[in-house]
Design a protein around this motif. Structure first.
Motif, PDB file in Angstrom:
ATOM      1  N   GLU A  45       0.869  74.851 123.437  1.00 39.64           N
ATOM      2  CA  GLU A  45       0.116  74.552 122.210  1.00 39.64           C
ATOM      3  C   GLU A  45       0.317  75.652 121.174  1.00 39.64           C
ATOM      4  OE1 GLU A  45      -1.557  71.926 121.289  1.00 39.64           O
ATOM      5  OE2 GLU A  45      -2.206  70.871 123.091  1.00 39.64           O
ATOM      6  N   ALA A  46       0.216  76.911 121.594  1.00 35.89           N
ATOM      7  CA  ALA A  46       0.409  78.029 120.672  1.00 35.89           C
ATOM      8  C   ALA A  46       1.853  78.071 120.175  1.00 35.89           C
ATOM      9  CB  ALA A  46       0.044  79.341 121.361  1.00 35.89           C
ATOM     10  N   PHE A  47       2.782  77.801 121.060  1.00 33.88           N
ATOM     11  CA  PHE A  47       4.202  77.759 120.748  1.00 33.88           C
ATOM     12  C   PHE A  47       4.465  76.703 119.671  1.00 33.88           C
ATOM     13  CE2 PHE A  47       8.482  76.217 121.935  1.00 33.88           C
ATOM     14  CZ  PHE A  47       9.194  77.406 122.053  1.00 33.88           C
ATOM     15  N   LEU A  48       3.839  75.536 119.817  1.00 28.67           N
ATOM     16  CA  LEU A  48       4.052  74.435 118.878  1.00 28.67           C
ATOM     17  C   LEU A  48       3.508  74.738 117.490  1.00 28.67           C
ATOM     18  CD1 LEU A  48       3.389  71.402 121.215  1.00 28.67           C
ATOM     19  CD2 LEU A  48       5.571  72.048 120.153  1.00 28.67           C
ATOM     20  N   VAL A  49       2.476  75.549 117.393  1.00 27.20           N
ATOM     21  CA  VAL A  49       1.963  75.942 116.077  1.00 27.20           C
ATOM     22  C   VAL A  49       3.062  76.670 115.307  1.00 27.20           C
ATOM     23  CG1 VAL A  49       0.324  77.452 114.876  1.00 27.20           C
ATOM     24  CG2 VAL A  49      -0.464  75.995 116.743  1.00 27.20           C
ATOM     25  N   ASP A  50       3.737  77.617 115.964  1.00 32.63           N
ATOM     26  CA  ASP A  50       4.828  78.356 115.317  1.00 32.63           C
ATOM     27  C   ASP A  50       6.005  77.453 114.971  1.00 32.63           C
ATOM     28  OD1 ASP A  50       3.706  80.849 115.129  1.00 32.63           O
ATOM     29  OD2 ASP A  50       4.638  81.636 116.943  1.00 32.63           O
ATOM     30  N   ALA A  73       7.421  72.894 108.736  1.00 31.03           N
ATOM     31  CA  ALA A  73       6.702  72.686 107.473  1.00 31.03           C
ATOM     32  C   ALA A  73       7.282  73.516 106.338  1.00 31.03           C
ATOM     33  CB  ALA A  73       5.221  73.011 107.660  1.00 31.03           C
ATOM     34  N   ALA A  74       7.838  74.674 106.650  1.00 33.44           N
ATOM     35  CA  ALA A  74       8.376  75.553 105.617  1.00 33.44           C
ATOM     36  C   ALA A  74       9.717  75.060 105.071  1.00 33.44           C
ATOM     37  CB  ALA A  74       8.523  76.970 106.164  1.00 33.44           C
ATOM     38  N   ALA A  83      15.442  74.999 111.483  1.00 30.41           N
ATOM     39  CA  ALA A  83      14.447  76.072 111.552  1.00 30.41           C
ATOM     40  C   ALA A  83      13.602  75.971 112.821  1.00 30.41           C
ATOM     41  CB  ALA A  83      13.553  76.032 110.318  1.00 30.41           C
ATOM     42  N   ALA A  84      13.231  74.755 113.192  1.00 31.22           N
ATOM     43  CA  ALA A  84      12.387  74.565 114.378  1.00 31.22           C
ATOM     44  C   ALA A  84      13.138  74.942 115.657  1.00 31.22           C
ATOM     45  CB  ALA A  84      11.901  73.119 114.453  1.00 31.22           C
ATOM     46  N   VAL A  85      14.389  74.550 115.758  1.00 29.90           N
ATOM     47  CA  VAL A  85      15.180  74.879 116.949  1.00 29.90           C
ATOM     48  C   VAL A  85      15.368  76.390 117.050  1.00 29.90           C
ATOM     49  CG1 VAL A  85      17.479  74.684 118.003  1.00 29.90           C
ATOM     50  CG2 VAL A  85      16.339  72.639 117.123  1.00 29.90           C
ATOM     51  N   GLU A  86      15.720  77.019 115.935  1.00 27.20           N
ATOM     52  CA  GLU A  86      15.907  78.472 115.957  1.00 27.20           C
ATOM     53  C   GLU A  86      14.616  79.186 116.330  1.00 27.20           C
ATOM     54  OE1 GLU A  86      17.630  82.184 113.308  1.00 27.20           O
ATOM     55  OE2 GLU A  86      17.672  80.166 112.443  1.00 27.20           O
ATOM     56  N   ARG A  87      13.494  78.747 115.747  1.00 26.35           N
ATOM     57  CA  ARG A  87      12.211  79.378 116.057  1.00 26.35           C
ATOM     58  C   ARG A  87      11.857  79.181 117.525  1.00 26.35           C
ATOM     59  NH1 ARG A  87       7.519  80.110 112.773  1.00 26.35           N
ATOM     60  NH2 ARG A  87       9.075  80.584 111.187  1.00 26.35           N
ATOM     61  N   ALA A  88      12.028  77.970 118.030  1.00 23.28           N
ATOM     62  CA  ALA A  88      11.687  77.692 119.428  1.00 23.28           C
ATOM     63  C   ALA A  88      12.501  78.561 120.380  1.00 23.28           C
ATOM     64  CB  ALA A  88      11.910  76.211 119.738  1.00 23.28           C
ATOM     65  N   LEU A  89      13.798  78.664 120.139  1.00 20.10           N
ATOM     66  CA  LEU A  89      14.642  79.459 121.033  1.00 20.10           C
ATOM     67  C   LEU A  89      14.331  80.951 120.922  1.00 20.10           C
ATOM     68  CD1 LEU A  89      18.029  77.554 120.666  1.00 20.10           C
ATOM     69  CD2 LEU A  89      16.437  77.512 122.604  1.00 20.10           C
ATOM     70  N   SER A  90      14.049  81.417 119.727  1.00 23.07           N
ATOM     71  CA  SER A  90      13.690  82.832 119.541  1.00 23.07           C
ATOM     72  C   SER A  90      12.370  83.148 120.223  1.00 23.07           C
ATOM     73  CB  SER A  90      13.611  83.173 118.049  1.00 23.07           C
ATOM     74  OG  SER A  90      14.872  83.036 117.446  1.00 23.07           O
ATOM     75  N   LEU A  91      11.386  82.287 120.034  1.00 22.80           N
ATOM     76  CA  LEU A  91      10.094  82.495 120.679  1.00 22.80           C
ATOM     77  C   LEU A  91      10.219  82.491 122.196  1.00 22.80           C
ATOM     78  CD1 LEU A  91       7.798  80.193 118.495  1.00 22.80           C
ATOM     79  CD2 LEU A  91       7.703  82.695 118.620  1.00 22.80           C
ATOM     80  N   ALA A  92      10.965  81.553 122.716  1.00 21.44           N
ATOM     81  CA  ALA A  92      11.110  81.441 124.177  1.00 21.44           C
ATOM     82  C   ALA A  92      11.815  82.663 124.760  1.00 21.44           C
ATOM     83  CB  ALA A  92      11.869  80.169 124.538  1.00 21.44           C
ATOM     84  N   SER A  93      12.793  83.187 124.037  1.00 20.70           N
ATOM     85  CA  SER A  93      13.542  84.324 124.582  1.00 20.70           C
ATOM     86  C   SER A  93      12.681  85.581 124.679  1.00 20.70           C
ATOM     87  CB  SER A  93      14.790  84.603 123.741  1.00 20.70           C
ATOM     88  OG  SER A  93      14.436  85.115 122.469  1.00 20.70           O
TER      89      SER A  93
END
Length: 194
Positions: A68-73, A79-80, A90-100
């Motif tokens: 849930e917190a991950f999905l907010v980011d 949205a940006a 942007a979403a794919v890059e953010r998701a992979l960066s956050l996960a790493s």
């Protein structure tokens, strides 16, 4: 308005999840002990069982909260963006960066005895996949209603599965993967058809 009892129960659940998160990060799924989660929170082991059912239920609850917190980011990245394809990138890059950088993901995939926890990203990951799909599909439909609904759903599903694959088995840098995914799935996010 929530009652005092509801707020207290929610606060206890959050504290139990915090303790469980810490235990998983420190020792993987094998290091998760119901008695220790209860001790850290100041309740009995039975209280932990009553709240989550079993050890697997605790793990699932921790992963859902983290997702849930991950999905907010990730939704913030969507949205940006000015258009659906840039949003996907942007979403794919953010998701992979956050996960790493995520301690829970690292513990689930890298701790000794983490086979059980890693299943929530692989063979038993339906709950995480459905939660992500639901939130991201709703976001795309809300922000880019011109994208045909079926195409949006297909794009979200394929992108999620690709992202999960790259989380479990990292490849190129997040920006490179994001560009590749946007290039391949971009046609699903346009209103024009060839």
């Amino acid at each position: 308005m929530d009652s005092f009892g509801d707020r207290t129960k929610r606060r206890l659940r959050d504290e139990l999840l915090d303790s469980a998160y810490d235990a998983i990060v420190a020792g993987g799924y094998d290091g998760l002990r119901m008695a220790e989660v209860g001790r850290r929170t100041g309740v009995s082991r039975q209280t932990v069982y009553n709240e989550f059912g079993d050890k697997w239920g605790v793990l699932q609850a921790v992963v859902v909260r983290e997702t849930e917190a991950f999905l907010v980011d990730v939704n913030d990245a969507l949205a940006a963006a000015g258009d659906p394809i840039d949003g996907l990138r942007a979403a794919v890059e953010r998701a992979l960066s956050l996960a790493s950088d995520n301690p829970l993901v690292k513990a689930a995939l890298g701790q000794p005895g983490s086979d059980q926890a890693s299943q929530l990203l692989t063979t038993r990951g339906q709950q995480v996949l459905e939660l992500c799909h639901q939130r991201l599909d709703a976001h795309v439909r809300e922000h880019w209603p011109e994208v045909p609904a079926g195409d949006a759903t297909t794009c979200v599903d394929v992108a999620l599965r690709l992202v999960l694959s790259h989380i479990v088995n990292p490849g190129a840098a997040p920006a490179v993967v994001a560009d590749q995914v946007a290039r391949v799935l971009g046609p699903f996010l346009t209103t024009r058809r060839l």
